[in-house]
Design a protein around this motif. Structure first.
Motif, PDB file in Angstrom:
ATOM      1  N   ARG A 114       0.855  -1.184   0.000  1.00  0.00           N
ATOM      2  CA  ARG A 114       0.000   0.000   0.000  1.00  0.00           C
ATOM      3  C   ARG A 114       0.887   1.228   0.000  1.00  0.00           C
ATOM      4  NH1 ARG A 114      -5.373  -0.931   1.550  1.00  0.00           N
ATOM      5  NH2 ARG A 114      -5.749  -3.062   2.192  1.00  0.00           N
ATOM      6  N   LYS A 115       0.594   2.164  -0.915  1.00  0.00           N
ATOM      7  CA  LYS A 115       1.392   3.387  -1.037  1.00  0.00           C
ATOM      8  C   LYS A 115       0.509   4.585  -0.691  1.00  0.00           C
ATOM      9  CE  LYS A 115       4.338   1.488  -4.592  1.00  0.00           C
ATOM     10  NZ  LYS A 115       4.848   1.600  -5.941  1.00  0.00           N
ATOM     11  N   TYR A 116       1.101   5.494   0.069  1.00  0.00           N
ATOM     12  CA  TYR A 116       0.391   6.690   0.505  1.00  0.00           C
ATOM     13  C   TYR A 116       1.216   7.907   0.158  1.00  0.00           C
ATOM     14  CZ  TYR A 116      -2.036   3.154   3.171  1.00  0.00           C
ATOM     15  OH  TYR A 116      -2.731   2.039   3.521  1.00  0.00           O
ATOM     16  N   SER A 117       0.574   8.865  -0.510  1.00  0.00           N
ATOM     17  CA  SER A 117       1.258  10.103  -0.863  1.00  0.00           C
ATOM     18  C   SER A 117       0.563  11.264  -0.154  1.00  0.00           C
ATOM     19  CB  SER A 117       1.255  10.300  -2.377  1.00  0.00           C
ATOM     20  OG  SER A 117      -0.066  10.336  -2.850  1.00  0.00           O
ATOM     21  N   LEU A 118       1.033  12.447  -0.417  1.00  0.00           N
ATOM     22  CA  LEU A 118       0.563  13.648   0.254  1.00  0.00           C
ATOM     23  C   LEU A 118      -0.915  13.899  -0.029  1.00  0.00           C
ATOM     24  CD1 LEU A 118       2.202  15.617   1.954  1.00  0.00           C
ATOM     25  CD2 LEU A 118       2.499  16.998  -0.059  1.00  0.00           C
ATOM     26  N   GLU A 119      -1.638  14.380   0.987  1.00  0.00           N
ATOM     27  CA  GLU A 119      -3.051  14.699   0.786  1.00  0.00           C
ATOM     28  C   GLU A 119      -3.189  15.938  -0.092  1.00  0.00           C
ATOM     29  OE1 GLU A 119      -5.224  15.703   4.336  1.00  0.00           O
ATOM     30  OE2 GLU A 119      -3.585  16.893   5.096  1.00  0.00           O
ATOM     31  N   ALA A 120      -4.355  16.112  -0.664  1.00  0.00           N
ATOM     32  CA  ALA A 120      -4.577  17.175  -1.655  1.00  0.00           C
ATOM     33  C   ALA A 120      -4.378  18.569  -1.068  1.00  0.00           C
ATOM     34  CB  ALA A 120      -5.972  17.046  -2.246  1.00  0.00           C
ATOM     35  N   LYS A 121      -4.814  18.809   0.176  1.00  0.00           N
ATOM     36  CA  LYS A 121      -4.668  20.137   0.777  1.00  0.00           C
ATOM     37  C   LYS A 121      -3.203  20.536   0.909  1.00  0.00           C
ATOM     38  CE  LYS A 121      -7.005  19.392   4.488  1.00  0.00           C
ATOM     39  NZ  LYS A 121      -7.634  19.531   5.804  1.00  0.00           N
ATOM     40  N   LYS A 122      -2.372  19.628   1.395  1.00  0.00           N
ATOM     41  CA  LYS A 122      -0.950  19.921   1.542  1.00  0.00           C
ATOM     42  C   LYS A 122      -0.278  20.062   0.181  1.00  0.00           C
ATOM     43  CE  LYS A 122      -0.498  19.625   6.024  1.00  0.00           C
ATOM     44  NZ  LYS A 122      -0.042  20.680   6.875  1.00  0.00           N
ATOM     45  N   LEU A 123      -0.693  19.238  -0.776  1.00  0.00           N
ATOM     46  CA  LEU A 123      -0.136  19.312  -2.120  1.00  0.00           C
ATOM     47  C   LEU A 123      -0.401  20.680  -2.736  1.00  0.00           C
ATOM     48  CD1 LEU A 123       1.186  17.613  -4.458  1.00  0.00           C
ATOM     49  CD2 LEU A 123      -1.133  17.205  -5.221  1.00  0.00           C
ATOM     50  N   ILE A 124      -1.638  21.146  -2.633  1.00  0.00           N
ATOM     51  CA  ILE A 124      -1.996  22.448  -3.196  1.00  0.00           C
ATOM     52  C   ILE A 124      -1.287  23.573  -2.453  1.00  0.00           C
ATOM     53  CG2 ILE A 124      -3.920  24.070  -3.463  1.00  0.00           C
ATOM     54  CD1 ILE A 124      -5.665  21.598  -4.086  1.00  0.00           C
ATOM     55  N   MET A 125      -1.184  23.432  -1.114  1.00  0.00           N
ATOM     56  CA  MET A 125      -0.513  24.475  -0.332  1.00  0.00           C
ATOM     57  C   MET A 125       0.959  24.582  -0.719  1.00  0.00           C
ATOM     58  SD  MET A 125       0.007  24.833   3.770  1.00  0.00           S
ATOM     59  CE  MET A 125       1.253  23.560   3.813  1.00  0.00           C
ATOM     60  N   TRP A 126       1.654  23.448  -0.802  1.00  0.00           N
ATOM     61  CA  TRP A 126       3.080  23.486  -1.124  1.00  0.00           C
ATOM     62  C   TRP A 126       3.322  23.865  -2.580  1.00  0.00           C
ATOM     63  CZ3 TRP A 126       4.704  18.573   2.002  1.00  0.00           C
ATOM     64  CH2 TRP A 126       4.865  18.929   3.344  1.00  0.00           C
ATOM     65  N   LEU A 127       2.430  23.447  -3.488  1.00  0.00           N
ATOM     66  CA  LEU A 127       2.556  23.894  -4.874  1.00  0.00           C
ATOM     67  C   LEU A 127       2.258  25.385  -4.988  1.00  0.00           C
ATOM     68  CD1 LEU A 127       0.925  21.090  -7.048  1.00  0.00           C
ATOM     69  CD2 LEU A 127       3.291  21.853  -7.117  1.00  0.00           C
ATOM     70  N   GLY A 128       1.242  25.832  -4.232  1.00  0.00           N
ATOM     71  CA  GLY A 128       0.834  27.236  -4.268  1.00  0.00           C
ATOM     72  C   GLY A 128       1.863  28.183  -3.702  1.00  0.00           C
ATOM     73  N   THR A 129       2.777  27.678  -2.887  1.00  0.00           N
ATOM     74  CA  THR A 129       3.852  28.540  -2.392  1.00  0.00           C
ATOM     75  C   THR A 129       5.168  28.262  -3.110  1.00  0.00           C
ATOM     76  OG1 THR A 129       4.281  26.995  -0.579  1.00  0.00           O
ATOM     77  CG2 THR A 129       2.843  28.862  -0.114  1.00  0.00           C
TER      78      THR A 129
END
Length: 164
Positions: free
Chosen positions: A22-37
């Motif tokens: 099972r693989k787990y990556s970053l949740e969407a909120k954190k992904l958007i926050m880190w991409l957005g900055t």
């Protein structure tokens, strides 16, 4: 907390099927926050570097550009490097610098806690190994309930939920 209690109830109700990996990556909120900055920091840093270059290698502009580019690339590195893998066949937890066998886990607890410099509570997994090393895993991945239920099923009695 109200949300933590609901989260625990969802975990108690959830039954999962066995999957070997099972693989787990970053949740969407954190992904958007880190991409957005991250992207704006890189673009502003590139602009500052260009201005510093056109003004005859102006040191302050180039220094600010270097700092902004460093911070922007650090954000992007966090996005692409975050991954947690639960290998149920080999009985291991794999992640950023983490290679831990399920047999090496003495206890695993789900609880609310503060991680790092942040002052807000978040749900974390606290793993204590047999050699008394403590590992804190903040649940910032997508599909948190699946991750916790897999750990619960694999660790059995060594897994506990600490209610606030």
């Amino acid at each position: 907390m109200f949300f933590y209690d609901d989260f625990i109830k969802k975990i108690a109700k959830t039954k999962i099927e066995y999957k070997p990996i099972r693989k787990y990556s970053l949740e969407a909120k954190k992904l958007i926050m880190w991409l957005g900055t991250g992207f704006p920091l890189i673009m502003i840093g590139a602009l500052q570097g260009y201005i510093g270059y056109t003004k005859g290698f102006s040191i302050p502009y180039i220094a600010i550009a270097g700092l902004l580019l460093f911070l922007g690339f650090k954000h992007l590195k966090n996005i692409f490097m975050y991954k947690i893998v639960l290998d149920c066949e080999k009985k291991k937890i794999l992640g950023q610098g983490l290679d831990l066998g399920f047999d090496d886990v003495d206890s695993c607890a789900l609880k609310e806690g503060v991680v790092g410099k942040a002052s807000r509570l978040q749900v974390i997994i606290r793993i204590v190994t047999k050699d008394k090393r403590e590992i804190i895993v903040p649940l910032i991945m997508g599909n948190k309930i699946d991750f916790i239920c897999t750990l619960r099923d694999e660790l059995g009695d060594r897994f506990s939920i600490i209610k606030a």
